[in-house]
Design a protein around this motif. Structure first.
Motif, PDB file in Angstrom:
ATOM      1  N   MET A   1      -7.651  -6.694   6.269  1.00  0.00           N
ATOM      2  CA  MET A   1      -7.160  -5.683   6.088  1.00  0.00           C
ATOM      3  C   MET A   1      -7.097  -5.191   4.564  1.00  0.00           C
ATOM      4  O   MET A   1      -7.201  -3.980   4.200  1.00  0.00           O
ATOM      5  CB  MET A   1      -5.703  -5.661   6.845  1.00  0.00           C
ATOM      6  N   VAL A   2      -6.899  -6.209   3.601  1.00  0.00           N
ATOM      7  CA  VAL A   2      -6.891  -5.950   2.315  1.00  0.00           C
ATOM      8  C   VAL A   2      -8.081  -5.366   1.842  1.00  0.00           C
ATOM      9  O   VAL A   2      -8.429  -4.289   1.159  1.00  0.00           O
ATOM     10  CB  VAL A   2      -6.589  -7.059   1.509  1.00  0.00           C
ATOM     11  N   ASP A   3      -9.241  -6.034   2.343  1.00  0.00           N
ATOM     12  CA  ASP A   3     -10.733  -5.701   1.868  1.00  0.00           C
ATOM     13  C   ASP A   3     -10.757  -4.243   2.557  1.00  0.00           C
ATOM     14  O   ASP A   3     -11.689  -3.684   2.040  1.00  0.00           O
ATOM     15  CB  ASP A   3     -11.679  -6.617   2.526  1.00  0.00           C
ATOM     16  N   ASP A   4     -10.235  -3.702   3.567  1.00  0.00           N
ATOM     17  CA  ASP A   4     -10.460  -2.619   4.246  1.00  0.00           C
ATOM     18  C   ASP A   4      -9.610  -1.552   3.273  1.00  0.00           C
ATOM     19  O   ASP A   4      -9.440  -0.351   3.763  1.00  0.00           O
ATOM     20  CB  ASP A   4     -10.206  -2.576   5.484  1.00  0.00           C
ATOM     21  N   GLY A   5      -8.947  -1.817   2.204  1.00  0.00           N
ATOM     22  CA  GLY A   5      -8.110  -0.973   1.553  1.00  0.00           C
ATOM     23  C   GLY A   5      -6.697  -0.829   1.899  1.00  0.00           C
ATOM     24  O   GLY A   5      -6.129   0.300   1.496  1.00  0.00           O
ATOM     25  N   VAL A   6      -6.146  -1.714   2.633  1.00  0.00           N
ATOM     26  CA  VAL A   6      -4.844  -1.360   3.115  1.00  0.00           C
ATOM     27  C   VAL A   6      -3.967  -1.031   2.110  1.00  0.00           C
ATOM     28  O   VAL A   6      -2.754  -0.260   2.360  1.00  0.00           O
ATOM     29  CB  VAL A   6      -4.301  -2.500   4.278  1.00  0.00           C
ATOM     30  N   VAL A   7      -4.055  -1.756   1.106  1.00  0.00           N
ATOM     31  CA  VAL A   7      -3.119  -1.501  -0.363  1.00  0.00           C
ATOM     32  C   VAL A   7      -3.173  -0.075  -0.808  1.00  0.00           C
ATOM     33  O   VAL A   7      -2.193   0.678  -1.260  1.00  0.00           O
ATOM     34  CB  VAL A   7      -3.277  -2.498  -1.106  1.00  0.00           C
ATOM     35  N   GLN A   8      -4.318   0.475  -1.028  1.00  0.00           N
ATOM     36  CA  GLN A   8      -4.700   1.660  -1.469  1.00  0.00           C
ATOM     37  C   GLN A   8      -4.756   2.790  -0.439  1.00  0.00           C
ATOM     38  O   GLN A   8      -4.285   3.943  -0.990  1.00  0.00           O
ATOM     39  CB  GLN A   8      -6.314   1.925  -1.857  1.00  0.00           C
ATOM     40  N   ARG A   9      -4.958   2.612   0.676  1.00  0.00           N
ATOM     41  CA  ARG A   9      -4.921   3.612   1.739  1.00  0.00           C
ATOM     42  C   ARG A   9      -3.391   4.108   2.231  1.00  0.00           C
ATOM     43  O   ARG A   9      -3.352   5.129   2.843  1.00  0.00           O
ATOM     44  CB  ARG A   9      -5.650   3.501   3.026  1.00  0.00           C
ATOM     45  N   PHE A  10      -2.530   3.359   2.046  1.00  0.00           N
ATOM     46  CA  PHE A  10      -1.206   3.473   2.645  1.00  0.00           C
ATOM     47  C   PHE A  10      -0.248   3.377   1.578  1.00  0.00           C
ATOM     48  O   PHE A  10      -0.353   2.884   0.414  1.00  0.00           O
ATOM     49  CB  PHE A  10      -0.923   2.483   3.705  1.00  0.00           C
ATOM     50  N   PRO A  11       1.100   3.993   1.585  1.00  0.00           N
ATOM     51  CA  PRO A  11       2.216   3.954   0.458  1.00  0.00           C
ATOM     52  C   PRO A  11       2.298   2.350   0.103  1.00  0.00           C
ATOM     53  O   PRO A  11       2.326   1.421   0.800  1.00  0.00           O
ATOM     54  CB  PRO A  11       3.374   4.417   0.966  1.00  0.00           C
ATOM     55  N   LYS A  12       2.322   2.182  -1.163  1.00  0.00           N
ATOM     56  CA  LYS A  12       2.452   0.945  -1.666  1.00  0.00           C
ATOM     57  C   LYS A  12       3.905   0.356  -1.583  1.00  0.00           C
ATOM     58  O   LYS A  12       4.568   0.948  -1.860  1.00  0.00           O
ATOM     59  CB  LYS A  12       2.138   1.006  -3.129  1.00  0.00           C
ATOM     60  N   PRO A  13       4.279  -0.813  -1.027  1.00  0.00           N
ATOM     61  CA  PRO A  13       5.643  -1.363  -0.679  1.00  0.00           C
ATOM     62  C   PRO A  13       6.388  -1.832  -2.108  1.00  0.00           C
ATOM     63  O   PRO A  13       5.574  -2.409  -3.049  1.00  0.00           O
ATOM     64  CB  PRO A  13       5.317  -2.565   0.190  1.00  0.00           C
ATOM     65  N   ALA A  14       7.297  -1.903  -2.004  1.00  0.00           N
ATOM     66  CA  ALA A  14       8.295  -2.509  -3.000  1.00  0.00           C
ATOM     67  C   ALA A  14       8.556  -4.038  -2.543  1.00  0.00           C
ATOM     68  O   ALA A  14       9.025  -4.832  -3.252  1.00  0.00           O
ATOM     69  CB  ALA A  14       9.622  -1.741  -3.230  1.00  0.00           C
ATOM     70  N   ILE A  15       8.451  -4.234  -1.135  1.00  0.00           N
ATOM     71  CA  ILE A  15       8.583  -5.630  -0.542  1.00  0.00           C
ATOM     72  C   ILE A  15       7.780  -5.456   0.725  1.00  0.00           C
ATOM     73  O   ILE A  15       7.800  -4.472   1.378  1.00  0.00           O
ATOM     74  CB  ILE A  15      10.025  -5.888  -0.539  1.00  0.00           C
ATOM     75  N   VAL A  16       7.347  -6.974   1.241  1.00  0.00           N
ATOM     76  CA  VAL A  16       6.819  -7.108   2.629  1.00  0.00           C
ATOM     77  C   VAL A  16       7.642  -8.162   2.974  1.00  0.00           C
ATOM     78  O   VAL A  16       8.318  -9.010   2.698  1.00  0.00           O
ATOM     79  CB  VAL A  16       5.361  -7.634   2.289  1.00  0.00           C
ATOM     80  N   LEU A  17       7.988  -7.727   4.428  1.00  0.00           N
ATOM     81  CA  LEU A  17       8.794  -8.747   5.325  1.00  0.00           C
ATOM     82  C   LEU A  17       7.986  -8.907   6.570  1.00  0.00           C
ATOM     83  O   LEU A  17       7.319  -8.035   7.112  1.00  0.00           O
ATOM     84  CB  LEU A  17      10.164  -7.877   5.628  1.00  0.00           C
ATOM     85  N   GLY A  18       8.198 -10.247   6.907  1.00  0.00           N
ATOM     86  CA  GLY A  18       7.688 -10.728   8.047  1.00  0.00           C
ATOM     87  C   GLY A  18       8.523 -11.706   8.590  1.00  0.00           C
ATOM     88  O   GLY A  18       9.467 -12.329   8.289  1.00  0.00           O
ATOM     89  N   GLN A  19       8.269 -11.872  10.296  1.00  0.00           N
ATOM     90  CA  GLN A  19       9.107 -13.096  10.699  1.00  0.00           C
ATOM     91  C   GLN A  19       8.402 -13.861  11.904  1.00  0.00           C
ATOM     92  O   GLN A  19       7.183 -13.322  12.301  1.00  0.00           O
ATOM     93  CB  GLN A  19      10.155 -12.591  11.204  1.00  0.00           C
TER      94      GLN A  19
END
Length: 413
Positions: free
Chosen positions: A146-164
């Motif tokens: 997903m990173v290689d497909d540009g997820v960081v550039q294509r979507f609003p850049k986060p202030a934080i990432v959460l997961g569970q």
């Protein structure tokens, strides 16, 4: 995987239970989550305000909920299942032979969809929520794709990432820690080449199975030397393949290993030492060539950002979510941290219980409170008998994610 019309009724608690059962009954392996992705996209599009993008990094799905001015947060769930034959006896057990949601990713997907529904239908959040539905976590490749497909550039850049992640703990109990939370992981394939022959004349052959078996014994010294370190490495042999009959010495033997480490230095040292031991076994046996030594399916260390982790856990505890801090990191692995690293922002990950509280004895509770670990008597993630209780787990997981998300959205950038 097919979807059914009743999965698109108003998003109630029963609705997400139906989604969960549908996902559990129709698991898909890493990189093959086409039906799961379709279901996720349809569910998100049925909610107000969500913009949906499919096929990000293969089968990944990204939803964006735009609010007013404010922080951007990413919420992540993984979608893939495992090549495990289910043995739970559930009415909604896997309908796919040899494939099962044995790690609880069906819980993660249903819970994040439920959280997306609450964020969209409740008070509209200030800021922006990006929901990441990630493929191929089990191979360690999905987040990077997903990173290689540009997820960081294509979507609003986060202030934080959460997961569970669901775990065999009392339903709704959250465990986490600041700093290293989960180990780096490497799968390793070692292939020894010998000289085949008859089992009655081993002196005329060079036995690769013996080389592999000797390496399994000798490699235990690599981690035993770290026994005084609280977060020591773990090296385990999972498979040894050689031969077809009892009276034939095979030409090759393949050994499959898993390595868990908590620093780049420890990882590289053990990989180097392990390769040296494998080569010495082959040399000592008079093998016709050195062994093939191939690390693959690498996961980085999952690191919870200090400060941010304490804040998120305090938010959950203040909201009534039971929380138990971990003294030491867990030896399981995740690729969740790839997103925060790629975006250059903090990330916080936690585990949430999925087992009915009444099943936990006083001894189980003593183990959790004194050793800060999961009681060993419950089927763990990746077991064919791993079966979270969705009626208790889903509401708890939705609540935890929504609580953390709303608190982070309310913070000033």
């Amino acid at each position: 995987m097919t979807t059914t019309p009743e999965l698109h009724e108003p998003a109630t608690g029963e609705h997400w239970l139906q989604v969960y059962r549908q996902l559990h009954a129709h698991p898909e392996l890493s990189g093959e989550e086409h039906g799961t992705a379709r279901l996720v996209a349809e569910e998100l599009r049925a909610l107000p305000g969500w913009e949906v993008t499919e096929r990000v990094g293969g089968t990944g799905v990204v939803g964006v909920l735009q609010g007013g001015p404010g922080p951007v947060i990413w919420l992540r769930a993984d979608m893939d299942a495992l090549p495990v034959q289910e043995d739970t006896g559930l009415a909604y057990a896997s309908t796919v032979s040899g494939v099962m949601h044995a790690c609880g990713h069906d819980v993660h997907v249903a819970a994040l969809l439920g959280a997306c529904a609450e964020l969209a239908t409740g008070p509209r959040p200030t800021g922006t929520v990006v929901a990441i539905f990630q493929p191929a976590e089990e191979t360690g490749a999905g987040a990077q794709r997903m990173v290689d497909d540009g997820v960081v550039q294509r979507f609003p850049k986060p202030a934080i990432v959460l997961g569970q992640h669901v775990a065999p703990l009392p339903a709704g109990l959250v465990i986490s820690r600041s700093g290293p939370l989960m180990a780096a992981s490497d799968s390793i394939r070692v292939t020894f080449t010998g000289r085949g022959g008859h089992g009655s004349q081993p002196h005329l052959a060079v036995d690769p199975l013996l080389m592999a078996a000797s390496l399994v014994v000798r490699m235990q010294t690599l981690t035993a030397r770290q026994s005084a370190v609280p977060a020591s490495a773990v090296l385990t042999a999972g498979a040894l393949h050689a031969g077809t009959r009892p009276n034939i010495i095979s030409e090759t033997a393949e050994l499959l290993l898993t390595l868990r480490t908590f620093s780049d230095t420890a990882r590289q040292r053990i990989l180097d030492d392990l390769q040296r031991l494998a080569e010495s076994e082959a040399t000592g046996a008079g093998a016709p060539k050195p062994p093939e030594f191939v690390p693959y399916d690498h996961f980085p260390v999952t690191v919870n950002t200090p400060g941010d982790t304490e804040r998120v856990m305090a938010t959950l505890a203040a909201a009534g979510v039971p929380y138990m801090p971990l003294d030491n990191p867990l030896t399981g692995s995740e690729d969740f941290g790839v997103f925060g690293t790629a975006a250059g922002v903090p990330s916080v990950f936690w585990h949430i219980g999925g087992i009915d509280w009444v099943r936990f004895t006083e001894e189980d509770q003593h183990i959790m409170l004194t050793e800060h670990t999961i009681p060993p008597r419950f089927p763990s993630n990746h077991s064919p008998r791993f079966a979270p209780d969705p009626e208790q787990t889903l509401p708890a997981a939705i609540t935890a994610m929504v609580t953390a998300a709303r608190a982070e959205l309310s913070r000033s950038e």
